[in-house]
Design an enzyme around this catalytic site. Structure first.
Site, PDB file in Angstrom:
ATOM      1  CG  ASP A  37      -2.158   0.877   1.037  1.00 18.71           C
ATOM      2  OD1 ASP A  37      -3.213   0.324   0.697  1.00 18.71           O
ATOM      3  OD2 ASP A  37      -2.048   2.113   1.209  1.00 18.71           O
ATOM      4  CG  ASP A  63       2.932   4.839  -6.934  1.00 15.43           C
ATOM      5  OD1 ASP A  63       1.935   4.245  -7.396  1.00 15.43           O
ATOM      6  OD2 ASP A  63       3.268   5.980  -7.307  1.00 15.43           O
ATOM      7  CB  VAL A  64       0.485  -0.405  -7.981  1.00 12.09           C
ATOM      8  CG1 VAL A  64       0.350  -1.252  -6.735  1.00 12.09           C
ATOM      9  CG2 VAL A  64      -0.658   0.601  -8.106  1.00 12.09           C
ATOM     10  CG  ASN A  90      -7.720  -4.212  -4.296  1.00 14.92           C
ATOM     11  OD1 ASN A  90      -8.897  -4.292  -4.632  1.00 14.92           O
ATOM     12  ND2 ASN A  90      -7.321  -3.479  -3.246  1.00 14.92           N
ATOM     13  CE1 TYR A 156     -12.423   3.806  -9.626  1.00 19.28           C
ATOM     14  CE2 TYR A 156     -14.600   3.421 -10.558  1.00 19.28           C
ATOM     15  CZ  TYR A 156     -13.601   3.085  -9.668  1.00 19.28           C
ATOM     16  OH  TYR A 156     -13.788   2.012  -8.829  1.00 19.28           O
ATOM     17  CE  LYS A 160     -11.008   0.719 -10.856  1.00 20.77           C
ATOM     18  NZ  LYS A 160     -10.034  -0.138 -10.141  1.00 20.77           N
TER      19      LYS A 160
END
Length: 270
Positions: A37, A63-64, A90, A156, A160
């Protein structure tokens, strides 16, 4: 895929919301966890809670959106537990506003995390999962927004829907290889979380943000969502759709596409 004690689950965005629900459910099932996270403080608190329950946990603040951070997470999983059985890509953030009023930095920030994080997870972990030559699953968190479009959620929704497309493509590619590695895409409706805290207002009305925030806060309990996710994985499902009441809205969209009618926005069925 059977989910058994001792397996290793990697979860990004683990410190809150869906990620925390997945971590708590996985830990209760006896899995060993590798958690990531951006919030070191919240991640440390979760790790302490899980360790008190006897769960084996390794963690890394990262940080992904940064490929090197995801690669470091993979290396940590191998170093601590020898491999990976479940990868939950996720981590995600929210952005509201008129699409043309959201500035370039806000667009790039959201795409880097919501889509780039999944891409980085796939590129970092798939070679390892394939090399292991045993059943494993990649679970990509999309959203109801990955299937249905809404106003004021441009970045967003774009991110997605791209996650859904990537997941389906990956499903076909793994099938071509007849690999024991599989993929699933999670498309939930509202789930109780603080994702709206990541929102940088981009022209959206305060009324919209309040309405969306309230809907999310009153959403499905993350632990209940996690139970449904694990049940779906054990059943071999690609589509993980925990909010069944939204299917009529998806049917309306598909019908509009097939009938070549102009789309009309309707609030999804409650």
């Amino acid at each position: 895929m059977r989910i058994e004690r001792g397996q290793v689950a990697v979860i990004t965005g683990a410190a809150g919301g869906i990620g925390r629900g997945l971590a708590e459910e996985a830990g209760a099932r006896g899995l060993r966890l590798v958690l990531s996270d951006v919030s070191g403080e919240r991640l440390a608190a979760l790790v302490a809670t899980l360790q008190e329950r006897g769960v084996g946990v390794a963690s890394l603040v990262g940080d992904v959106g940064q490929a090197q951070d995801v690669e470091a997470l993979r290396d940590l999983a191998v170093q601590r537990f020898g491999g990976v059985d479940l990868l939950f890509n996720n981590a995600g953030v929210m952005q509201t506003g008129f699409s043309w009023e959201i500035d370039a930095a806000q667009w790039q920030r959201l795409l880097a995390i919501n889509l780039g994080g999944v891409i980085n997870g796939v590129r970092s972990f798939l070679p390892l999962l394939l090399e292991q030559q045993r059943p494993a699953r990649v679970v990509n968190t999309a959203s109801l927004a990955g299937l249905i479009c809404s106003p004021m959620l441009g970045p967003y929704t774009v991110s997605k829907q791209a996650v859904v497309a990537l997941s389906e493509t990956l499903h076909y590619e793994l099938a071509m290889l007849q690999s024991p590695v599989g993929v699933a895409v999670l498309c939930p409706g509202p789930v109780a979380s603080d994702i709206m805290a990541s929102n940088h207002p981009g022209g959206a009305t305060q009324q919209l943000d309040d309405l969306l925030g309230s809907s999310i806060q009153q959403g499905m309990d993350p632990r209940e969502l996690a139970r449904q996710v694990f049940a779906g994985l054990e059943a071999g499902h690609f589509w993980l759709l925990p909010h069944k009441q939204f299917k009529p809205a998806l049917e309306r969209r598909l019908s509009s596409i097939l009938d070549e009618t102009n789309p009309v926005f309707q609030m999804a069925d409650a």
